[in-house]
Design a protein around this motif. Structure first.
Motif, PDB file in Angstrom:
ATOM      1  N   TYR A  64       1.269  12.355  48.581  1.00 46.49           N
ATOM      2  CA  TYR A  64       1.797  11.577  47.520  1.00 46.49           C
ATOM      3  C   TYR A  64       2.778  10.848  47.957  1.00 46.49           C
ATOM      4  CZ  TYR A  64       1.843  10.723  42.289  1.00 46.49           C
ATOM      5  OH  TYR A  64       1.680  10.264  41.245  1.00 46.49           O
ATOM      6  N   PRO A  65       2.716   9.824  48.678  1.00 43.47           N
ATOM      7  CA  PRO A  65       4.076   9.128  49.444  1.00 43.47           C
ATOM      8  C   PRO A  65       4.644   8.233  48.551  1.00 43.47           C
ATOM      9  CG  PRO A  65       2.007   8.449  50.467  1.00 43.47           C
ATOM     10  CD  PRO A  65       1.653   9.194  49.475  1.00 43.47           C
ATOM     11  N   LEU A  66       4.617   8.270  47.518  1.00 48.98           N
ATOM     12  CA  LEU A  66       5.099   7.015  46.743  1.00 48.98           C
ATOM     13  C   LEU A  66       6.595   6.753  46.815  1.00 48.98           C
ATOM     14  CD1 LEU A  66       3.908   5.042  44.547  1.00 48.98           C
ATOM     15  CD2 LEU A  66       4.737   6.627  42.967  1.00 48.98           C
ATOM     16  N   GLY A  67       6.803   5.769  47.712  1.00 47.14           N
ATOM     17  CA  GLY A  67       8.197   5.465  48.056  1.00 47.14           C
ATOM     18  C   GLY A  67       9.088   5.212  46.537  1.00 47.14           C
ATOM     19  N   SER A  68      10.561   5.984  47.107  1.00 47.25           N
ATOM     20  CA  SER A  68      11.511   5.806  46.138  1.00 47.25           C
ATOM     21  C   SER A  68      11.352   6.631  44.951  1.00 47.25           C
ATOM     22  CB  SER A  68      11.579   4.254  45.290  1.00 47.25           C
ATOM     23  OG  SER A  68      12.828   4.164  44.940  1.00 47.25           O
ATOM     24  N   CYS A  69      10.320   7.373  45.022  1.00 48.04           N
ATOM     25  CA  CYS A  69       9.967   8.328  43.866  1.00 48.04           C
ATOM     26  C   CYS A  69      10.100   9.883  44.294  1.00 48.04           C
ATOM     27  CB  CYS A  69       8.613   8.183  43.228  1.00 48.04           C
ATOM     28  SG  CYS A  69       8.232   6.658  42.791  1.00 48.04           S
ATOM     29  N   THR A  70      10.191  10.275  45.472  1.00 44.72           N
ATOM     30  CA  THR A  70      10.239  11.572  45.985  1.00 44.72           C
ATOM     31  C   THR A  70       9.587  12.463  45.432  1.00 44.72           C
ATOM     32  OG1 THR A  70      12.818  11.009  46.069  1.00 44.72           O
ATOM     33  CG2 THR A  70      12.158  13.436  46.525  1.00 44.72           C
ATOM     34  N   MET A  71       8.190  12.365  45.595  1.00 42.17           N
ATOM     35  CA  MET A  71       7.117  13.338  44.990  1.00 42.17           C
ATOM     36  C   MET A  71       6.914  14.532  45.759  1.00 42.17           C
ATOM     37  SD  MET A  71       6.504  11.364  42.359  1.00 42.17           S
ATOM     38  CE  MET A  71       5.104  11.788  41.609  1.00 42.17           C
ATOM     39  N   PHE A 253      33.279   6.939  46.530  1.00 35.51           N
ATOM     40  CA  PHE A 253      32.630   6.616  45.432  1.00 35.51           C
ATOM     41  C   PHE A 253      33.456   7.148  44.148  1.00 35.51           C
ATOM     42  CE2 PHE A 253      29.584   5.238  48.451  1.00 35.51           C
ATOM     43  CZ  PHE A 253      29.068   4.161  47.996  1.00 35.51           C
ATOM     44  N   ASP A 254      33.328   6.559  42.958  1.00 31.59           N
ATOM     45  CA  ASP A 254      33.912   6.829  41.850  1.00 31.59           C
ATOM     46  C   ASP A 254      32.963   7.525  40.795  1.00 31.59           C
ATOM     47  OD1 ASP A 254      36.652   5.788  42.248  1.00 31.59           O
ATOM     48  OD2 ASP A 254      35.408   4.180  42.199  1.00 31.59           O
ATOM     49  N   ILE A 255      31.702   7.398  40.905  1.00 31.25           N
ATOM     50  CA  ILE A 255      30.880   7.887  40.038  1.00 31.25           C
ATOM     51  C   ILE A 255      29.412   7.612  40.710  1.00 31.25           C
ATOM     52  CG2 ILE A 255      30.657   5.565  38.457  1.00 31.25           C
ATOM     53  CD1 ILE A 255      30.488   7.443  36.203  1.00 31.25           C
ATOM     54  N   VAL A 256      28.572   8.620  40.273  1.00 30.54           N
ATOM     55  CA  VAL A 256      27.187   8.668  40.929  1.00 30.54           C
ATOM     56  C   VAL A 256      26.257   9.119  39.742  1.00 30.54           C
ATOM     57  CG1 VAL A 256      27.831  10.831  41.512  1.00 30.54           C
ATOM     58  CG2 VAL A 256      26.027   9.852  42.992  1.00 30.54           C
ATOM     59  N   HIS A 257      24.892   8.761  39.780  1.00 26.88           N
ATOM     60  CA  HIS A 257      24.206   9.465  39.335  1.00 26.88           C
ATOM     61  C   HIS A 257      23.037  10.123  40.220  1.00 26.88           C
ATOM     62  CE1 HIS A 257      20.642   6.329  39.660  1.00 26.88           C
ATOM     63  NE2 HIS A 257      20.024   7.570  39.585  1.00 26.88           N
ATOM     64  N   LEU A 258      22.424  11.290  39.667  1.00 30.94           N
ATOM     65  CA  LEU A 258      21.468  11.816  40.361  1.00 30.94           C
ATOM     66  C   LEU A 258      20.150  11.875  39.729  1.00 30.94           C
ATOM     67  CD1 LEU A 258      23.428  15.166  41.396  1.00 30.94           C
ATOM     68  CD2 LEU A 258      23.050  13.044  42.600  1.00 30.94           C
ATOM     69  N   ASN A 259      18.941  12.083  40.366  1.00 34.06           N
ATOM     70  CA  ASN A 259      17.679  12.190  39.505  1.00 34.06           C
ATOM     71  C   ASN A 259      17.281  13.493  39.774  1.00 34.06           C
ATOM     72  OD1 ASN A 259      18.056   9.324  39.350  1.00 34.06           O
ATOM     73  ND2 ASN A 259      15.609   9.237  39.240  1.00 34.06           N
ATOM     74  N   SER A 265      13.672  18.673  42.216  1.00 34.47           N
ATOM     75  CA  SER A 265      12.245  19.472  41.993  1.00 34.47           C
ATOM     76  C   SER A 265      11.809  19.603  40.598  1.00 34.47           C
ATOM     77  CB  SER A 265      12.433  20.751  42.762  1.00 34.47           C
ATOM     78  OG  SER A 265      11.350  21.455  42.597  1.00 34.47           O
ATOM     79  N   THR A 266      11.752  18.677  39.767  1.00 33.56           N
ATOM     80  CA  THR A 266      10.764  18.663  38.627  1.00 33.56           C
ATOM     81  C   THR A 266       9.707  17.915  38.784  1.00 33.56           C
ATOM     82  OG1 THR A 266      12.789  19.471  36.933  1.00 33.56           O
ATOM     83  CG2 THR A 266      11.155  17.852  36.148  1.00 33.56           C
ATOM     84  N   PRO A 267       8.457  18.429  38.401  1.00 32.49           N
ATOM     85  CA  PRO A 267       7.321  17.646  38.324  1.00 32.49           C
ATOM     86  C   PRO A 267       7.666  16.181  37.528  1.00 32.49           C
ATOM     87  CG  PRO A 267       6.871  19.841  37.573  1.00 32.49           C
ATOM     88  CD  PRO A 267       8.291  19.610  37.574  1.00 32.49           C
ATOM     89  N   HIS A 268       7.121  15.141  38.006  1.00 32.24           N
ATOM     90  CA  HIS A 268       7.283  13.861  37.379  1.00 32.24           C
ATOM     91  C   HIS A 268       6.204  12.931  37.814  1.00 32.24           C
ATOM     92  CE1 HIS A 268       9.673  13.113  41.090  1.00 32.24           C
ATOM     93  NE2 HIS A 268       9.285  11.914  40.919  1.00 32.24           N
ATOM     94  N   GLY A 269       6.312  11.854  37.209  1.00 31.90           N
ATOM     95  CA  GLY A 269       4.986  10.853  37.378  1.00 31.90           C
ATOM     96  C   GLY A 269       4.184  10.865  36.165  1.00 31.90           C
ATOM     97  N   GLY A 270       4.395  11.830  35.188  1.00 32.32           N
ATOM     98  CA  GLY A 270       3.649  11.711  33.986  1.00 32.32           C
ATOM     99  C   GLY A 270       4.182  11.296  32.824  1.00 32.32           C
TER     100      GLY A 270
END
Ligand SMILES: *Cc1c(COP(=O)(O)O)cnc(C)c1O
Length: 472
Positions: A64-71, A253-259, A265-270
């Motif tokens: 599941y190599p969907l770029g930018s999504c880290t599947m 950097f002063d501020i950052v967001h993480l996914n 490692s949370t299932p996503h895509g749905g």
């Protein structure tokens, strides 16, 4: 495949209620129209959902190599812990004294993610990456306003940023100033110097950028912005490439967001739930969203907070999964995950670039782009044709036509959880597709053939979205 409504036969059902001992109950308001619910037996119901689940491509069913999504593959222990009743069945309105374990989860995760990012405090309210960007931009504006600096209305964003960056900046009420990339795919620092000024609220940097490259001049970039009084934002959704190796906080950097739903490692895509926590340096902590949780350092007084951006404390179970992931891997494991993600991407890039067209002469990070531009010129086969052909081979397509700055782009992100065997198999399949394309270009225009519907008219599907079943 028949829908539940089409399987329905009057009188069938999946439950039986006792016929006696139930009191008559009078509803105060009776509905007058017929409720159209399908009548199906329990086994037919199960078969229906089982059949549907087989049509879904998920990480457990294939690459599941969907770029930018880290599947990446999500270890099941995360879900086991997240389904413990002590976590899954608590309510956000419970008194904090009755949910001390959950509070500790946030405390530990706060500490862990501050360590990983080099920041001083986190907010777990944002529900996804773009929501984190938006919240961070509100905090940046609150900071400038707190210093009576009202002229900072512009946010500088390189054209190699993720598409959500400019969208979030506009949503937060800023004007976006786009700057170009150099031919090598890095921020054009001369162009940056020309646009930075007293009206600069912030610069947003996606790193590694959407070309899968680690920005070269980061220290210079953050210095330039700071010298002009602006703040610097790190889009950390691509943290999977650098976790445990470098920290946004150390890069200025002063501020950052993480996914959390990508890297941690949370299932996503749905469609969710996700979590896009933001972390910041001390100067921005007072402006973070309000929280009743006691984990945040030195912020008892939150008079300057941007308020709440979501109900309660954010998506708790996603945060919990992230903590389990961090604890089970440990510091070294996180670093190893990033190193393997980068290694896998470079390995696959070296296999695919000769087939599909090189886009980079440097090492990529956790994802890479190949371009079908020359194939398209030669035989009229486009990135979308190749993507559809991959579906017939049981491989999820990469992200295509993104980033916009590469023609016929195909963006692959294999992630660290794939084995060498899988990468070799996929490379072999990609080779087969190219061979088939040259032998018979039309065959790929007709792909996919193995899916319930073939080539959909995507414009029509987007413009004329039909989501309702129509009863005849
Ligand atoms: C995925 C991603 C986002 C947006 O995250 P969402 O959770 O989809 O809102 C932002 N930036 C980058 C670099 C991303 O890969």
């Amino acid at each position: 495949m028949k829908l539940l409504y089409e399987l329905s036969k009057e009188g069938r059902n999946s439950f039986q209620l006792p016929t006696d001992g139930i009191k008559d109950y009078t509803l105060c308001e009776k509905r007058t129209s017929h409720v159209r619910l399908p009548d199906v037996a329990e086994i037919d119901l199960h078969r229906y959902y089982q059949a549907l689940s087989k049509r879904v491509h998920c990480i457990e069913s294939g690459f599941y190599p969907l770029g930018s999504c880290t599947m990446k593959y999500n270890p099941k222990i995360n879900d086991v812990v997240a389904s413990l009743p002590g976590f899954a069945e608590i309510h956000p309105l419970q008194d904090l004294s009755t949910v001390k374990g959950a509070v500790e989860v946030y405390e530990l995760l706060n500490r862990g993610l501050c360590e990983v990012t080099g920041m001083d405090a986190m907010s777990f309210q944002p529900a996804a990456g773009a929501h984190g960007e938006f919240t961070a931009l509100l905090a940046i504006r609150a900071y400038h306003h707190h210093h009576s600096d009202f002229a900072r209305t512009k946010v500088i964003i390189p054209d190699s940023a993720h598409g959500t960056n400019p969208a979030s900046a506009v949503m937060a009420g800023f004007e976006v100033v786009s700057i170009p990339s150099t031919p090598e795919g890095f921020v054009d620092i001369e162009a940056l110097k020309k646009v930075v000024g007293k009206d600069t609220a912030a610069l947003m940097l996606t790193n590694p950028n959407t070309l899968g490259k680690f920005e070269k001049g980061i220290k210079e970039i953050t210095n330039i912005i700071h010298e002009h009084g602006g703040l610097v934002y790190y889009d950390g959704a691509n943290l999977n490439a650098v976790m445990g190796i470098v920290r946004p906080g150390d890069m200025g950097f002063d501020i950052v967001h993480l996914n959390l739903h990508k890297t941690f490692s949370t299932p996503h895509g749905g469609g969710g739930p996700g979590s896009g926590p933001i972390g910041c340096k001390k100067i921005l902590v007072p402006f973070l969203p309000k929280t009743e949780l006691p984990y945040r350092c030195g912020t008892e007084e939150q008079f300057d907070s941007v308020g709440k951006v979501r109900s309660f404390h954010g998506n708790f179970l996603v945060s919990l999964r992230a903590l389990v992931y961090m604890i089970t891997l440990g510091g070294k494991g996180l670093r190893n995950a990033s190193e393997m993600a980068v290694l896998n991407a470079n390995y696959l890039y070296k296999k695919l670039a000769p087939l599909y067209g090189e886009t980079a002469d440097t090492i990529c990070m956790h994802e890479f782009i190949v371009s079908a531009e020359s194939i398209n010129k030669e035989i009229g086969v486009r990135a979308i044709d190749i993507a559809k052909g991959m579906m017939d081979k049981g491989v999820h397509p990469p992200t295509i036509y993104f980033p916009l700055i590469v023609k016929e782009a195909m963006m692959f992100e294999p992630t660290e959880t794939e084995s060498l065997d899988t990468l070799n198999e996929v490379a072999e399949k990609m080779k087969e597709i190219i061979g088939e394309a040259y032998a018979d270009p039309q065959a790929l225009h007709d792909a996919p053939k193995s899916t319930p519907i073939g080539r959909a008219d995507e414009v029509m599907a987007a413009r004329n979205l039909i989501l309702r079943y129509r009863f005849h």
